[in-house]
Design an enzyme around this catalytic site. Structure first.
Site, PDB file in Angstrom:
ATOM      1  N   CYS A 169      -4.489 -13.083  -7.751  1.00  0.00           N
ATOM      2  CA  CYS A 169      -4.311 -12.425  -6.353  1.00  0.00           C
ATOM      3  C   CYS A 169      -2.772 -12.566  -6.248  1.00  0.00           C
ATOM      4  O   CYS A 169      -2.119 -13.234  -6.544  1.00  0.00           O
ATOM      5  CB  CYS A 169      -4.948 -13.056  -5.488  1.00  0.00           C
ATOM      6  SG  CYS A 169      -4.793 -12.093  -4.133  1.00  0.00           S
ATOM      7  N   ASP A 303      -1.078  -2.589   1.551  1.00  0.00           N
ATOM      8  CA  ASP A 303      -1.505  -3.906   1.130  1.00  0.00           C
ATOM      9  C   ASP A 303      -0.824  -3.806  -0.390  1.00  0.00           C
ATOM     10  O   ASP A 303      -0.270  -2.901  -0.784  1.00  0.00           O
ATOM     11  CB  ASP A 303      -2.794  -4.165   0.865  1.00  0.00           C
ATOM     12  CG  ASP A 303      -3.324  -5.398   0.841  1.00  0.00           C
ATOM     13  OD1 ASP A 303      -2.405  -6.459   0.784  1.00  0.00           O
ATOM     14  OD2 ASP A 303      -4.674  -5.693   0.767  1.00  0.00           O
ATOM     15  N   ASN A 304      -0.638  -5.092  -0.884  1.00  0.00           N
ATOM     16  CA  ASN A 304       0.133  -5.244  -2.175  1.00  0.00           C
ATOM     17  C   ASN A 304       1.172  -4.654  -2.317  1.00  0.00           C
ATOM     18  O   ASN A 304       1.490  -4.004  -3.373  1.00  0.00           O
ATOM     19  CB  ASN A 304      -0.972  -4.802  -3.147  1.00  0.00           C
ATOM     20  CG  ASN A 304      -2.310  -5.548  -3.359  1.00  0.00           C
ATOM     21  OD1 ASN A 304      -2.142  -6.742  -3.172  1.00  0.00           O
ATOM     22  ND2 ASN A 304      -3.428  -4.997  -3.258  1.00  0.00           N
TER      23      ASN A 304
HETATM   24  N1  MTE Z   1     -12.305  -3.975  -4.254  1.00  0.00           N
HETATM   25  C1  MTE Z   1     -13.009  -3.706  -3.139  1.00  0.00           C
HETATM   26  N2  MTE Z   1     -13.793  -2.572  -3.255  1.00  0.00           N
HETATM   27  N3  MTE Z   1     -12.646  -4.322  -2.032  1.00  0.00           N
HETATM   28  C2  MTE Z   1     -11.724  -5.452  -2.022  1.00  0.00           C
HETATM   29  O1  MTE Z   1     -11.883  -5.999  -1.015  1.00  0.00           O
HETATM   30  N4  MTE Z   1     -10.247  -6.837  -3.182  1.00  0.00           N
HETATM   31  C3  MTE Z   1      -9.058  -6.724  -4.267  1.00  0.00           C
HETATM   32  C4  MTE Z   1      -9.742  -6.394  -5.679  1.00  0.00           C
HETATM   33  N5  MTE Z   1     -10.727  -5.363  -5.371  1.00  0.00           N
HETATM   34  C5  MTE Z   1     -11.153  -5.595  -3.107  1.00  0.00           C
HETATM   35  C6  MTE Z   1     -11.275  -4.973  -4.479  1.00  0.00           C
HETATM   36  C7  MTE Z   1      -8.208  -7.906  -4.506  1.00  0.00           C
HETATM   37  S1  MTE Z   1      -7.061  -7.960  -3.328  1.00  0.00           S
HETATM   38  C8  MTE Z   1      -8.484  -8.767  -5.501  1.00  0.00           C
HETATM   39  S2  MTE Z   1      -7.388  -9.934  -5.697  1.00  0.00           S
HETATM   40  C9  MTE Z   1      -9.563  -8.554  -6.198  1.00  0.00           C
HETATM   41  O2  MTE Z   1     -10.374  -7.569  -5.791  1.00  0.00           O
HETATM   42  C10 MTE Z   1     -10.399  -9.926  -6.447  1.00  0.00           C
HETATM   43  O3  MTE Z   1     -11.519  -9.832  -7.167  1.00  0.00           O
HETATM   44  P1  MTE Z   1     -12.440 -11.187  -7.225  1.00  0.00           P
HETATM   45  O4  MTE Z   1     -12.897 -11.150  -5.996  1.00  0.00           O
HETATM   46  O5  MTE Z   1     -13.411 -10.685  -8.009  1.00  0.00           O
HETATM   47  O6  MTE Z   1     -11.647 -12.107  -7.631  1.00  0.00           O
END
Ligand code: MTE
Length: 902
Positions: A169, A303-304
């Site tokens: 993350c 974000d990010n």
């Molecule tokens: N994909 C969807 N559809 N919704 C989400 O909230 N979170 C993202 C990503 N993909 C997210 C997502 C984020 S910020 C991260 S760091 C990773 O998924 C985390 O994946 P994990 O929960 O399988 O570790």
């Protein structure tokens, strides 16, 4: 640890033939696949590992817990089974968590799925057997051949491959940044990363099949099924040339460690983007669009991002252009490392007799981004003056000399890959004698592009990509048996857990950005320094302070609004009129022996710096016994007291919409009245201790690490963690405005009569004090004169709080011959057929939906600071209101709960 090595296809219960169904007739064997998801093997606290092939890292067993954790029971995720060992970072919901660093590290190269970190922006889409069987991935946009694939189609049409991949993350290690200054994000420790064997098909193969139209196609946009997020579904994108490059290893994946994805990790289909921040790996994947422009999803922009360090969190939140500037997007991970052993709190006995021979092995992890390899990890035992090379082991390399072909995993073949998509482990042997001579262990890594972890933190508003040297402090102590020991202290502990040298140093006023270990005094941190006027030398005794604030001083009856922060005394007299929360919020702190906690928790750095002007002296450390403290022991018929925190226990929580709930608290005696005049508000403090019925209900908008606020509100997160029976403390009332009924108000203690028309403007959760006034006026049957005009601004229709109550008030009081209430809404994103206004509040709305300016009219506003200051105040002035006489406003700030008022 390892059982005899079965082949990969022995794992779990996934079907061992590839599925041959087509889009129109899904393979029946998917039933099996889906059922596997809900019935997993019994939860085990330590893994029973299998190896896919001799010499390869063992694949963790299926270890999904059998039952739902009770914390999830009242949340939308009440069906998702999670390992209680995961540390929750944002209260109950949405679920964001990491394992303890020692647990993650001990689990080895491949992370058991139950310990894999989770980052969810909202509720987990509930995908049942049927939906999974019929899951469709639509690939469309600027392509020559649009296609919709089932998972079976993907398996049938493209080579199935497996890659070991570490997801990280972007917020990994963020708590360290938050210790310096609160960022917009929540508190990740150093275990916001995990590794698995991901099985799927290359995105590049699918792109080749659909044939992007050249040259117009530029981006590949992904979208997830978590579409109920406040600002639309989760989505992000990649540039097409990168996405089309098989070497980048981007997978459309359905398995993790040989088993179906868990619901938290994107079941049944997700993107896995190696070498980039986890945020790019879209879960619950439904759609891929080839486009001329990058993803337009809200979170792709909001974000990010790693914004310039000069930009404070509040400024960043208020200035959208930064978030849309392509310079600040984060894709590739940066080089990073952390120390796992010694663990936080580990104690190493020092035996003088074998000091020289005793060895200690320091261990940890490192990773880099973009497929780059970590080429160096270095350890310093003298606070960065000199460095020694540590040994690096890359378990990922084990896969480079074996080719595994397997019905489930497809081809696991890294023989021709030289990318590094996984974490590596480093170790460093040191004699205990050497450790006894040093005060901290530090690690830094370098990658093959010679990028090196920096000594200094690059603090940024989102708290992302934190990769300054990881430092573990060493304390030289003697234990109860008289044995010398070394106690190790990590910088922070994940989530709300307290501990770590950063918190310790910060609490002692030391500069955590230039940490010095071993008891040497570092200068005060910038902000704390600025809270003091260096010219002030007066010492104020506790008795002088208490006399002054209780009005028993040399000038009796002249109570002074003095308060104490970090042992320094401040005189709030000069700020009573200006304080955004009104004079009462200063009076509430007056006479408290330490308001540091309350003050520091809710004020911005700007507000903290303003304190220096009011600094009058230092509180001397006179012992309590010498001072007769004026105890407030008066019995009272009201629960709320201005000078005393009183606790009430949580009796129920009723969710009123997707992000708001009413928390009802029982007061200590049923005969107590609350003591909250209409229009006023309360301070709330959470201690979660057992303590001491009337009732108090608080409507709370839960700002929990949602898309819009990656951070989540501090209080929201804490409220989320409450369970019925927990105690919460209240103090009050406070506020400068009171509605006394029938046209009478009191404003900063000055009475005013004859108010007949009240305009009420609220933004989102700003409705809370406004609702009090509405209820009070409309319930008063003797009041026939007062007329209410309400203008309510929200983002989406679902965000309108207490809609039913408002509608029923309008039905009863709005359509009579002499209407008493009109309510008008405006929405940022209206649904189809919306009959009220659209967009932000503007002058036209202020003119049309509020009373016209007049002697008998006034306006009450509560909403976000930007709305109040930038729109409503100037707008009202422009249309002729005397805002100094007729406008009472309060800003709702993120993380200030209960009532959004200051
Ligand atoms: N994909 C969807 N559809 N919704 C989400 O909230 N979170 C993202 C990503 N993909 C997210 C997502 C984020 S910020 C991260 S760091 C990773 O998924 C985390 O994946 P994990 O929960 O399988 O570790």
């Amino acid at each position: 640890m390892s059982s005899p090595a079965p082949s990969l296809s022995d794992r779990g219960s996934i079907e061992s033939e590839s599925i041959t169904g087509t889009c129109s007739s899904p393979a029946t064997s998917l039933d099996e696949l889906v059922d596997d998801v809900t019935v997993k093997s019994e939860f085990k606290s330590d893994g029973d590992f299998a190896e896919p092939a001799p010499g390869l890292p063992p694949v963790p067993d299926a270890d999904t817990p059998l039952v739902v954790d009770e914390t999830d029971i009242n949340t939308p995720d009440k069906w998702v089974k999670r390992d209680p060992r995961l540390v929750r970072l944002t209260g109950k919901h949405p679920f964001n968590s990491e394992a303890r660093l020692d647990t993650l590290f001990a689990a080895g190269f491949l992370t058991p799925t139950s310990l894999f970190y989770v980052r969810n922006h909202g509720a987990v889409p509930k995908v049942n057997a049927d939906r999974a069987r019929n899951w469709k991935l639509r690939v469309h946009g600027l392509v020559q051949r649009e296609a919709t694939f089932s998972i079976a189609d993907l398996k049938r049409m493209f080579p199935v491959v497996t890659l070991p991949i570490t997801l990280v993350c972007a917020g990994n290690r963020r708590k360290e940044q938050n210790m310096v200054q609160k960022s917009l994000g929540f508190n990740w420790g150093a275990a916001g990363l995990s590794t698995a064997l991901f099985t799927g098909v290359y995105l590049a193969d699918v792109l080749e099949y659909v044939k992007p139209q050249r040259p117009s196609s530029k981006h590949v946009v992904f979208e997830g099924a978590d579409a109920d997020l406040p600002n639309g579904p989760y989505g992000t994108s990649q540039k097409l040339p990168v996405a089309a490059n098989r070497e980048k290893g981007m997978l459309i994946a359905w398995k993790m460690n040989g088993l179906d994805l868990e619901p938290d990790h994107g079941f049944p289909l997700r993107m896995v983007i190696p070498g980039q921040i986890g945020g790019r790996s879209v879960k619950w994947l439904t759609r891929i669009e080839i486009s001329e422009v990058e993803s337009q999803h809200y979170l792709h922009f909001n974000d990010n991002k790693m914004l310039p360090t000069q930009l404070g969190a509040q400024q960043a939140r208020g200035e959208p252009h930064w978030w849309h500037d392509p310079k600040y997007i984060i894709n590739d991970l940066n080089v990073n490392s952390a120390i796992a052993e010694p663990n936080h709190g580990e104690v190493l006995p020092v035996h003088p007799e074998d000091l020289v021979e005793s060895q200690y092995q320091i261990k940890g992890y490192a990773y880099a981004g973009g497929g780059r390899r970590v080429t160096r990890t270095e350890i310093s035992l003298d606070e960065g003056n000199s460095w020694a090379l540590a040994d690096i082991v890359y378990p990922e390399d084990l896969y480079r000399s074996v080719v595994v072909e397997d019905p489930v995993y497809g081809s696991l073949d890294l023989t021709e890959r030289d990318t590094s998509f996984c974490w590596c482990f480093w170790s460093f042997n040191v004699s205990v004698e050497e450790l006894t001579k040093c005060n901290a262990i530090m690690v830094r890594a370098t990658d093959e592009s010679q990028a090196l972890q920096q000594r200094d933190m690059y603090w940024n508003a989102t708290g992302m990509m934190n990769n300054w040297w990881f430092r573990v402090a060493i304390h030289h102590e003697r234990n109860v048996d008289g044995i010398d020991v070394l106690r190790f202290e990590h910088p922070t502990l994940a989530g709300v857990a307290s501990g770590g040298w950063m918190e310790r140093m910060k609490n002692s006023g030391l500069d955590v950005l230039k940490p010095e270990f071993g008891g040497r005094q570092a200068p005060l941190s910038a902000t704390v320094n600025k809270m003091i006027n260096p010219d002030i030398t007066r010492m104020i005794s506790l008795s002088e302070y208490l006399s002054a604030t209780s009005g028993h001083g040399p000038n009796p009856r002249e109570k002074k609004p003095w308060f104490v922060v970090n042992g320094e005394v401040y005189d709030g007299a000069g700020y009573l009129d200006e304080h955004p929360g009104g004079a009462d919020s200063i009076w509430l702190a007056a006479g408290e022996r330490d308001s540091s906690g309350d003050f520091l928790a809710i004020h911005s750095d700007d507000a903290k710096v303003k304190l220096a002007k009011f600094h009058i002296g230092k509180l001397t450390t006179e012992s309590d016994s010498e001072v007769a403290l004026p105890e407030d022991t008066t019995e009272s018929s009201t629960f709320l007291q201005r000078s005393r925190w009183n606790s009430a226990s949580l009796s129920s929580v009723v969710q009123v919409n997707h992000d708001s709930a009413i928390y009802r608290f029982s007061l200590s005696s049923p005969n107590l009245s609350l003591g909250l005049p209409v229009g006023q508000h309360v301070f709330v403090r959470l201690r979660q201790k057992q303590g001491e019925s009337g009732q108090i209900e608080i409507l709370i908008k839960q700002v929990i690490s949602c898309l819009e606020h990656p951070i989540g509100g501090k209080m929201s997160v804490c409220f989320h963690g409450l369970v019925v029976g927990d105690f919460v403390e209240f103090k009050g009332p406070l506020g400068s405005f009171v509605w006394e009924g029938r046209g009478n108000i009191r404003w900063k203690d000055v009475p005013r009569t004859g108010v007949r028309n009240i305009g009420l403007i609220c933004g989102g959760s700003g409705i809370t004090p406004i609702l009090q006034v509405l209820r009070s006026v409309l319930r008063d049957e003797t009041d026939e004169e007062t007329r209410l005009w309400m203008l309510d601004a929200n983002k989406t229709e679902a965000d309108i709080l207490c809609r039913e109550e408002l509608d029923s008030m309008v039905q009863i009081h709005g359509s009579t011959s002499k209407p008493r209430l009109s309510v008008h809404h405006t929405l940022g994103t209206p649904p189809a057929g919306w009959s009220f206004s659209t967009g932000r509040i503007n002058d036209d709305m202020l003119r049309r939906y509020l009373p016209p300016p007049s002697e008998d009219a006034m306006i009450l506003v509560c909403g976000p600071d930007g709305m109040v200051q930038k729109t409503v105040r100037p707008g009202l002035e422009r249309i002729g209101w005397d805002i100094h006489r007729s406008l009472w406003y309060s800003s709702a700030q993120l993380g200030r709960l209960a009532s959004p008022l200051d």
